[in-house]
Design a protein around this motif. Structure first.
Motif, PDB file in Angstrom:
ATOM      1  N   LYS A 120      -8.967   7.283  -8.441  1.00  0.00           N
ATOM      2  CA  LYS A 120      -8.293   7.199  -7.151  1.00  0.00           C
ATOM      3  C   LYS A 120      -9.167   6.469  -6.133  1.00  0.00           C
ATOM      4  O   LYS A 120      -8.688   5.612  -5.381  1.00  0.00           O
ATOM      5  CB  LYS A 120      -7.964   8.599  -6.648  1.00  0.00           C
ATOM      6  N   ALA A 121     -10.478   6.778  -6.117  1.00  0.00           N
ATOM      7  CA  ALA A 121     -11.392   6.133  -5.180  1.00  0.00           C
ATOM      8  C   ALA A 121     -11.527   4.645  -5.489  1.00  0.00           C
ATOM      9  O   ALA A 121     -11.597   3.801  -4.581  1.00  0.00           O
ATOM     10  CB  ALA A 121     -12.758   6.805  -5.251  1.00  0.00           C
ATOM     11  N   PHE A 122     -11.555   4.297  -6.781  1.00  0.00           N
ATOM     12  CA  PHE A 122     -11.684   2.906  -7.210  1.00  0.00           C
ATOM     13  C   PHE A 122     -10.473   2.090  -6.759  1.00  0.00           C
ATOM     14  O   PHE A 122     -10.600   0.998  -6.197  1.00  0.00           O
ATOM     15  CB  PHE A 122     -11.831   2.853  -8.729  1.00  0.00           C
ATOM     16  N   VAL A 123      -9.286   2.619  -7.007  1.00  0.00           N
ATOM     17  CA  VAL A 123      -8.041   1.930  -6.651  1.00  0.00           C
ATOM     18  C   VAL A 123      -7.944   1.765  -5.136  1.00  0.00           C
ATOM     19  O   VAL A 123      -7.522   0.719  -4.632  1.00  0.00           O
ATOM     20  CB  VAL A 123      -6.824   2.695  -7.203  1.00  0.00           C
ATOM     21  N   GLN A 124      -8.334   2.791  -4.407  1.00  0.00           N
ATOM     22  CA  GLN A 124      -8.285   2.718  -2.952  1.00  0.00           C
ATOM     23  C   GLN A 124      -9.238   1.643  -2.421  1.00  0.00           C
ATOM     24  O   GLN A 124      -8.911   0.916  -1.477  1.00  0.00           O
ATOM     25  CB  GLN A 124      -8.652   4.073  -2.341  1.00  0.00           C
ATOM     26  N   PHE A 125     -10.423   1.528  -3.037  1.00  0.00           N
ATOM     27  CA  PHE A 125     -11.389   0.489  -2.655  1.00  0.00           C
ATOM     28  C   PHE A 125     -10.769  -0.897  -2.857  1.00  0.00           C
ATOM     29  O   PHE A 125     -10.858  -1.767  -1.971  1.00  0.00           O
ATOM     30  CB  PHE A 125     -12.646   0.632  -3.512  1.00  0.00           C
ATOM     31  N   GLU A 126     -10.135  -1.107  -4.010  1.00  0.00           N
ATOM     32  CA  GLU A 126      -9.494  -2.396  -4.294  1.00  0.00           C
ATOM     33  C   GLU A 126      -8.398  -2.698  -3.279  1.00  0.00           C
ATOM     34  O   GLU A 126      -8.259  -3.835  -2.817  1.00  0.00           O
ATOM     35  CB  GLU A 126      -8.902  -2.388  -5.702  1.00  0.00           C
ATOM     36  N   ARG A 127      -7.630  -1.694  -2.936  1.00  0.00           N
ATOM     37  CA  ARG A 127      -6.516  -1.879  -2.001  1.00  0.00           C
ATOM     38  C   ARG A 127      -7.037  -2.236  -0.605  1.00  0.00           C
ATOM     39  O   ARG A 127      -6.488  -3.098   0.075  1.00  0.00           O
ATOM     40  CB  ARG A 127      -5.681  -0.603  -1.934  1.00  0.00           C
ATOM     41  N   GLU A 128      -8.125  -1.600  -0.197  1.00  0.00           N
ATOM     42  CA  GLU A 128      -8.656  -1.819   1.145  1.00  0.00           C
ATOM     43  C   GLU A 128      -9.410  -3.128   1.288  1.00  0.00           C
ATOM     44  O   GLU A 128      -9.359  -3.774   2.337  1.00  0.00           O
ATOM     45  CB  GLU A 128      -9.595  -0.665   1.519  1.00  0.00           C
ATOM     46  N   HIS A 129     -10.117  -3.547   0.238  1.00  0.00           N
ATOM     47  CA  HIS A 129     -11.034  -4.678   0.358  1.00  0.00           C
ATOM     48  C   HIS A 129     -10.626  -5.918  -0.439  1.00  0.00           C
ATOM     49  O   HIS A 129     -11.276  -6.960  -0.323  1.00  0.00           O
ATOM     50  CB  HIS A 129     -12.440  -4.244  -0.060  1.00  0.00           C
TER      51      HIS A 129
END
Length: 359
Positions: free
Chosen positions: A283-292
């Motif tokens: 979840k943290a990995f996917v959120q990082f990709e989405r944000e950056h």
């Protein structure tokens, strides 16, 4: 002295992680009105003659008499085209973006490296004051855009300094970047580097402790499985005494949470991913990709350890931690600002360097 001797010294510096990592750093040699300078993307540790580009110093000098666009992307593209034109006939490699700076320094040899010890000072809150205190005859250059802008600022300050003192700077410290040393011989440059590193080391309040530590193998395996599913690169894991300190909480992690130099962005991403203990890594990995708009290359899991997606990001993260620890002796860490990080992330030159290095 000769190009062959420059090759030997370049490989020695490039093979020593205390001086430079992966494709970072560059060296040059002047013979008459010809500049031999490292080609972009070539690693100093394994460089051969094909890794140097021959350039016409007279043509390079003409660049300073031209007007370029005020737009960053257009300006760098225009300067690159002119620099490519400055290559001697038969040359096909792309010169280092810092070729202009090498050409400016009136020394037969120039060696530009990124030692963690030096960057513990150049990436510190009190970096400039410390350079003036420890190296009175050196030039300090604040954080500025690399390429033409950096070279032009150095050119102006070289002229100003020579007009005032009759001397030329042979030692240049670049904030959040590294160090340039010019000399009449490679032996002279070697002595300068030894003195610089020794002087900085004598100021340190402590050094990083990278003694390996164990970790919960089951948890490590679970995280590695999750990360492996995101890409083809092999996932590596390390835990050390110093990593344990920075992974204790978000406050400790803040000291290594961004980019100190362009090399860190190119090889390890502009920032590592922090994952709270017990949180879902996926979840943290996917959120990082989405944000950056890009994937993290380094994943730090609280109270567990550091995961690297591929082999290249890991040594740069070690470098980040070392720089942060060294900076404690000079007022604490200072990252590149957000505007500069975004410039580097989107700069065609660094994308090219990363592609050449990968291939």
């Amino acid at each position: 002295m000769s190009l062959q001797e420059l090759l030997e010294h370049s490989r020695r510096y490039g093979s020593d992680p205390a001086f430079v990592l992966l494709g970072g750093g560059n060296t040059s040699y002047k013979e008459g009105r010809t500049l031999f300078v490292k080609a972009s993307g070539h690693a100093l540790g394994t460089i051969g003659k094909e890794g140097f580009v021959r350039m016409d110093l007279d043509l390079l000098d003409q660049i300073w008499h031209k007007q370029y666009s005020q737009d960053d992307e257009e300006r760098e593209d225009e300067v690159l085209k002119d620099m490519m034109f400055c290559r001697l006939e038969g040359e096909t490699a792309r010169p280092s973006v810092e070729a202009l700076l090498h050409a400016l320094l009136p020394f037969p040899y120039v060696v530009h490296l990124h030692p963690a010890l030096v960057n513990g000072l150049t990436c510190a809150q009190e970096g400039e004051a410390s350079v003036h205190r420890l190296f009175g005859d050196a030039l300090w250059v604040e954080l500025v855009k690399p390429g033409f802008i950096l070279a032009n600022i150095v050119r102006e300050r070289l002229v100003e300094h020579q007009a005032k003192t009759g001397k030329v700077y042979s030692l240049i410290f670049l904030q959040n970047h590294g160090i340039f040393v010019g000399g009449q011989s490679l032996g002279e440059i070697e002595q300068v580097y030894a003195k610089v590193l020794g002087t900085i080391e004598a100021q340190l309040v402590r050094k990083p402790d990278f003694t390996d530590l164990g970790a919960d193998e089951v948890k490590v395996g679970q995280v590695m499985d999750v990360l492996q599913a995101f890409g083809k690169e092999k996932v590596l894991f390390r835990n050390t005494v110093e990593f344990k300190r920075i992974l204790a909480d978000r406050s400790s992690f803040a000291k290594v949470s961004s980019s100190f130099t362009p090399d860190h962005i190119v090889y390890a991403g502009f920032k590592p991913l922090w994952v709270d203990e017990g949180a879902e890594v996926k979840k943290a990995f996917v959120q990082f990709e989405r944000e950056h708009g890009s994937s993290p290359k380094i994943v730090c899991v609280q109270n567990l350890g550091v995961f690297s997606l591929g082999e290249k990001p890991l040594p740069l993260f070690f470098d980040t931690v070392a720089i942060s620890v060294y900076s404690e002796s000079f007022g604490g860490p200072r990252f590149m600002d957000e505007a500069m990080i975004n410039f580097i992330r989107n700069w065609e030159v660094e994308k090219y360097r990363s592609q050449v290095s990968t291939s």
